[in-house]
Design an enzyme around this catalytic site. Structure first.
Site, short mmCIF file in Angstrom:
data_model
loop_
_atom_site.label_atom_id
_atom_site.label_comp_id
_atom_site.label_asym_id
_atom_site.label_seq_id
_atom_site.Cartn_x
_atom_site.Cartn_y
_atom_site.Cartn_z
N HIS A 19 0.82 -1.22 0.00
CA HIS A 19 0.00 0.00 0.00
C HIS A 19 0.85 1.27 0.00
CE1 HIS A 19 -3.49 -2.70 1.52
NE2 HIS A 19 -3.40 -2.69 0.20
N HIS A 42 -7.66 -8.04 -8.38
CA HIS A 42 -8.00 -8.83 -7.19
C HIS A 42 -8.23 -7.84 -6.05
CE1 HIS A 42 -5.98 -11.65 -9.82
NE2 HIS A 42 -6.43 -12.66 -9.10
N GLY A 177 -10.42 -11.62 -12.40
CA GLY A 177 -9.65 -10.42 -12.75
C GLY A 177 -8.62 -10.67 -13.83
N ASP A 197 -2.97 -8.50 -7.57
CA ASP A 197 -2.64 -8.87 -6.19
C ASP A 197 -3.43 -10.12 -5.76
OD1 ASP A 197 -1.91 -8.74 -3.49
OD2 ASP A 197 -3.46 -7.27 -3.01
N1 SAM Z 1 -5.80 -6.06 -3.38
C1 SAM Z 1 -6.43 -6.14 -2.06
C2 SAM Z 1 -5.85 -5.09 -1.16
O1 SAM Z 1 -4.65 -4.76 -1.30
O2 SAM Z 1 -6.57 -4.57 -0.32
C3 SAM Z 1 -6.27 -7.52 -1.46
C4 SAM Z 1 -6.62 -8.64 -2.37
S1 SAM Z 1 -6.41 -10.23 -1.70
C5 SAM Z 1 -4.70 -10.43 -1.59
C6 SAM Z 1 -6.80 -11.24 -3.09
C7 SAM Z 1 -8.30 -11.24 -3.42
O3 SAM Z 1 -8.48 -11.84 -4.70
C8 SAM Z 1 -9.14 -12.07 -2.46
O4 SAM Z 1 -10.14 -11.26 -1.94
C9 SAM Z 1 -9.72 -13.20 -3.34
O5 SAM Z 1 -11.05 -13.54 -2.97
C10 SAM Z 1 -9.69 -12.58 -4.71
N2 SAM Z 1 -9.58 -13.51 -5.85
C11 SAM Z 1 -8.99 -14.74 -5.91
N3 SAM Z 1 -8.95 -15.17 -7.18
C12 SAM Z 1 -9.49 -14.19 -7.96
C13 SAM Z 1 -9.69 -14.02 -9.36
N4 SAM Z 1 -9.31 -14.97 -10.23
N5 SAM Z 1 -10.25 -12.87 -9.80
C14 SAM Z 1 -10.64 -11.90 -8.94
N6 SAM Z 1 -10.48 -12.00 -7.59
C15 SAM Z 1 -9.91 -13.13 -7.11
#
Ligand code: SAM
Length: 323
Positions: A19, A42, A177, A197
């Protein structure tokens, strides 16, 4: 369905690195007059409660944002500069907080006004995820596209974004994503920042990230692409930054790779011989076409992340760039 929930990890040391880097990038990229399209492949839930069940159970923020705040001396307060300090000034001259870390703290203050006014960490209740950080920097002409697959996090994200009342500037979709990114490149005004991410919960995420980035650079070579990755003892994790570097070099793109290690990755045993899982020891941010200001910003911030978040003598950082 995936079991990963970012709420368990919100505000951990990896979030501090990710961040702080994201804020530094967004600050620079939104200074230009041309519209910027931001795509967060993500997105997570958008906002997290630091006093919520998930965060309190995991305690990961204690090794991240809360540790950073605890490291502040009264003379480099978490306070709003306009507010009156509650504690006497420290006698020793403290090392000034790096501007990128100060910007990170400013973001927390804005979201937690009582924390901003008092500097009291007890009032730090809300932690911003990447979507809120990105949205904060946008101006009217910019657009933000958010993708989140988990049904619960998607619902939270949609509700949290709705409350911002920013209308069509921010679009939220429950889609993959990696796939969705393709449909937005190249963006209309030919300026884009992509944050990729994933949770790396499934091994195939590593290959999907490098494939997705290769495809993105092919579609739109001048976009800024930021990938967060865990540094854990598994070959795919170490291969990913190497693959991204090869991608950047082959396509004659500039790149930057920043890593933060807070502790050893070795497994420990307790007195009964039980293996203690050390938790995430390190992570990195790889950026293709980084803003030219990013290296200097991280050069100042990373040593402070190490000194303030480091847990043992393995604490360290790396900062490499090229192109
Ligand atoms: N980027 C966020 C932040 O910094 O606040 C944190 C994201 S977290 C590390 C990863 C997220 O990706 C999770 O909420 C998960 O449910 C979601 N996720 C997993 N596979 C995904 C996909 N193929 N497409 C979109 N979201 C996905």
């Amino acid at each position: 369905m995936f079991s990963y929930r970012h709420a368990f990890h919100a505000g951990n040391h990896a979030d501090v690195l990710k961040h702080t880097t994201l804020i530094a990038m967004m600050k620079y990229l939104t200074q230009k007059d041309t519209a910027l399209t931001v795509i967060d492949t993500h997105a997570g839930a958008g906002l997290y409660r630091l006093d919520g069940d998930y965060t309190e159970t995991s305690g990961e923020a204690l090794e991240g944002v809360l540790k950073l705040i605890a490291s502040l001396t009264p003379a480099e307060p978490a306070l709003d500069p306009a507010a009156k300090p509650r504690k006497p000034a420290a006698t020793a001259v403290p090392e000034a907080l790096a501007p990128a870390l100060q910007d990170y703290l400013d973001m927390l203050r804005r979201l937690n006004p009582k924390f901003g006014d008092t500097g009291d960490v007890a009032h730090l209740k809300i932690y911003p995820g990447s979507p809120f950080i990105e949205q904060h920097f946008l101006s009217g002409r910019d657009k933000l596209k958010l993708f989140e697959l988990h049904p619960t996090d998607f619902k939270s994200l949609s509700g949290n974004i709705e409350q911002l009342g920013v209308g069509r500037q921010v679009a939220v979709a429950r889609e993959d994503g990696f796939e969705a990114l393709k449909t937005f490149l190249p963006p209309p005004a030919r300026r884009a920042m992509v944050l990729c991410d994933p949770s790396y919960e499934i091994k195939s995420d590593y290959a999907r990230v490098s494939d997705c980035m290769a495809d993105a650079v092919k579609r739109f070579a001048t976009g800024t692409y930021a990938v967060w990755y865990p540094l854990i003892p598994r070959p795919e994790a170490h291969d990913l930054p190497r693959k991204l570097k090869t991608l950047a070099v082959k396509n004659k793109r500039s790149w930057l790779d920043a890593t933060l290690t807070v502790k050893s990755s070795k497994l420990l045993t307790d007195t009964s011989g039980e293996v203690i899982r050390p938790g995430l020891p390190a992570s990195g941010m790889f950026i293709i076409n980084p803003p030219h200001t990013l290296k200097a910003a991280l050069q100042a911030a990373l040593p402070q992340m190490v000194s303030r978040l480091g847990q043992d003598r393995n604490a360290s950082f790396t900062l490499e760039s090229g192109g």
